[in-house]
Scaffold this active site. Structure first.
Site, PDB file in Angstrom:
ATOM      1  N   ARG A 111       0.897  -1.162   0.000  1.00 45.33           N
ATOM      2  CA  ARG A 111       0.000   0.000   0.000  1.00 45.33           C
ATOM      3  C   ARG A 111       0.921   1.193   0.000  1.00 45.33           C
ATOM      4  O   ARG A 111       1.669   1.403   0.945  1.00 45.33           O
ATOM      5  CB  ARG A 111      -0.905  -0.033   1.232  1.00 45.33           C
ATOM      6  N   HIS A 114       1.877   7.116   1.774  1.00 47.52           N
ATOM      7  CA  HIS A 114       0.789   8.105   1.716  1.00 47.52           C
ATOM      8  C   HIS A 114       0.535   8.689   3.104  1.00 47.52           C
ATOM      9  O   HIS A 114       1.134   8.267   4.091  1.00 47.52           O
ATOM     10  CB  HIS A 114      -0.498   7.460   1.170  1.00 47.52           C
ATOM     11  N   HIS A 116      -2.952  11.057   5.207  1.00 49.90           N
ATOM     12  CA  HIS A 116      -4.314  11.582   4.990  1.00 49.90           C
ATOM     13  C   HIS A 116      -4.740  12.558   6.056  1.00 49.90           C
ATOM     14  O   HIS A 116      -4.017  12.778   7.031  1.00 49.90           O
ATOM     15  CB  HIS A 116      -5.371  10.490   4.799  1.00 49.90           C
ATOM     16  N   GLU A 120      -5.771   7.228  11.392  1.00 52.01           N
ATOM     17  CA  GLU A 120      -6.013   5.842  10.962  1.00 52.01           C
ATOM     18  C   GLU A 120      -5.675   4.887  12.093  1.00 52.01           C
ATOM     19  O   GLU A 120      -4.537   4.810  12.527  1.00 52.01           O
ATOM     20  CB  GLU A 120      -5.153   5.528   9.734  1.00 52.01           C
ATOM     21  N   HIS A 159       2.915   7.055   6.085  1.00 53.61           N
ATOM     22  CA  HIS A 159       3.068   5.622   6.371  1.00 53.61           C
ATOM     23  C   HIS A 159       2.993   4.776   5.113  1.00 53.61           C
ATOM     24  O   HIS A 159       2.553   5.233   4.059  1.00 53.61           O
ATOM     25  CB  HIS A 159       2.021   5.158   7.385  1.00 53.61           C
ATOM     26  N   GLU A 182     -10.885   5.412   1.597  1.00 50.39           N
ATOM     27  CA  GLU A 182      -9.554   4.899   1.281  1.00 50.39           C
ATOM     28  C   GLU A 182      -9.081   5.464  -0.067  1.00 50.39           C
ATOM     29  O   GLU A 182      -7.889   5.444  -0.374  1.00 50.39           O
ATOM     30  CB  GLU A 182      -9.590   3.367   1.254  1.00 50.39           C
TER      31      GLU A 182
HETATM   32 MN    MN Z   1      -3.418   5.111   5.438  1.00 50.94          MN
END
Ligand code: MN
Ligand code: MN
Length: 405
Positions: A111, A114, A116, A120, A159, A182
């Protein structure tokens, strides 16, 4: 017609009915069975999954907004390297405090790097995942997490996640905003692709040509080599010069349960034992067959639930009165508004395992049994028409989970 065609609920229906008038529920309309006739379209497969919805307990009253949803019916975004599916407030209107994501990364699947705008929280549900972060003090962290481990990234903390062998990683995220998606994340590749190359060159003090082959579309999830030796990655990331001052990882399995008996256990992770987790408090609940999570409510936040294993039913009691019962299975999501009374009963043969998350820095609940056992018995007796000597047999204090007989 009527009750004969409905799947029988697998619980004992009460011998009394809803006390409200006019009567509601199958047990309480015995004088007019034709009124329960189902004339609309029916879906026997769906009905078989919701026995307590199709034939509600006679104590249910009125209706209330859906408090059931499920990852099992949400669209799965599949890419090479893994997949994700989510339940946001757009799908599940009642859940305005928390949005959930269920993600799988194959061994090596990444993943992408990124960050946000919301925090999270996550619980690992299967396998092994390598997690990288940079703390608010600029300290790196590289850790491996396993089933029932948690992580928490405050809003803005960068992360990455990577599945490890042999099973990859599956986990459930809870964002501290029901609207968060997401698909709404700030991605490393997107930023590179949308920054003038001469600015990139100036920033990283290299020639502009270095950036000739950067991806022009984001990666989001993509395949990679399985992560190697953890210590080597930690050294390579610079962890040895101090490590993260605020651990973003929490091993839920190492926590002493706040309640544990023959009926199951409850483990809590909030900012009191997991200081980083400032906006999500969580409980990992295990309920053995025949037992249930006792009648209770939470004063400080809505409860967002994720069912990891087994099957359950829950009745949510609200003002009005409103009381409605719904069935839950692995992969489902539930939502109980703050202060609404509820229980969660194991209706299957397996251990029921679910998580409760709250948008709060701490866990809080009121146990009905604890309340009633800390009042003058005469006062309780006057309310319930139950003799004081019988009230004395009620459990004294909070049990969390009802012990098996
Ligand atoms: Mn995340
Ligand atoms: Mn609860």
């Amino acid at each position: 017609m009527g009750s004969n065609e409905n799947p029988a609920p697998h619980h004992e229906t009460p011998t009394f009915g809803n006390p409200d008038l006019p009567p509601e529920g199958m047990e309480n309309i015995t004088g007019d069975p034709a009124s329960a006739t189902m004339t609309g379209p029916r879906n026997p497969v769906l009905e078989s999954q919701f026995p307590n919805v199709i034939t509600a307990p006679g104590t249910d009253i009125s209706t209330q907004p859906f408090f059931w949803s499920s990852f099992n019916i949400s669209p799965r975004r599949q890419q090479r390297g893994g997949w994700a599916r989510e339940v946001t407030q757009a799908d599940f209107a009642i859940s305005d405090e928390i949005a959930g994501v269920n993600m799988y990364l194959e061994p090596g699947g990444i993943r992408e790097l990124h960050w946000h705008q919301t925090a999270e929280w996550a619980i690992m549900t299967r396998g092994k995942c390598r997690v990288t972060t940079l703390s608010r003090q600029g300290m790196p962290s590289v850790e491996d997490v396993f089933k029932e481990d948690l992580w928490f990234f405050p809003a803005g903390l960068p992360h990455s996640l990577q599945g490890a062998g042999p099973d990859g990683a599956e986990f459930v995220l809870a964002f501290d905003d029901g609207k968060q998606s997401e698909s709404n994340t700030l991605l490393l590749t997107d930023w590179f692709a949308h920054t003038p190359p001469d600015v990139l060159a100036k920033n990283f003090r290299v020639a502009q040509e270095v950036f000739d082959d950067i991806p022009l579309h984001n990666l989001w999830i993509f395949p990679g080599d399985e992560p190697g030796d953890l210590e080597a990655d930690q050294v390579a990331a610079g962890v040895e010069w101090g490590g993260a001052t605020e651990p973003v990882i929490f091993r839920m399995s190492e926590v002493t349960p706040v309640h544990e008996n023959s009926g199951g256990s409850i483990r809590i992770a909030d900012s009191t034992n997991f200081p980083m987790s400032q906006t999500i408090a969580a409980a990992l609940v295990k309920v053995e067959p025949g037992s249930m999570r006792e009648l209770h409510w939470h004063p400080n936040a809505d409860e967002w639930q994720y069912y990891m294993q087994g099957s359950a039913r829950m009745t949510v009691f609200n003002t009005g009165p409103h009381a409605n019962t719904t069935d839950f299975r692995a992969g489902d999501v539930g939502l109980v508004r703050r202060n609404c009374g509820h229980y969660v009963e194991n209706t299957g043969d397996d251990t029921l395992i679910f998580i409760e998350t709250f948008r709060s820095d701490h866990y809080e609940e009121v146990s009905l049994a604890n309340w009633l056992s800390h009042l003058p018995p005469k006062l309780v007796s006057a309310h319930l028409n139950i003799p004081e000597e019988t009230l004395a047999k009620f459990p004294r204090g909070a049990q969390g989970i009802v012990p098996l007989p």
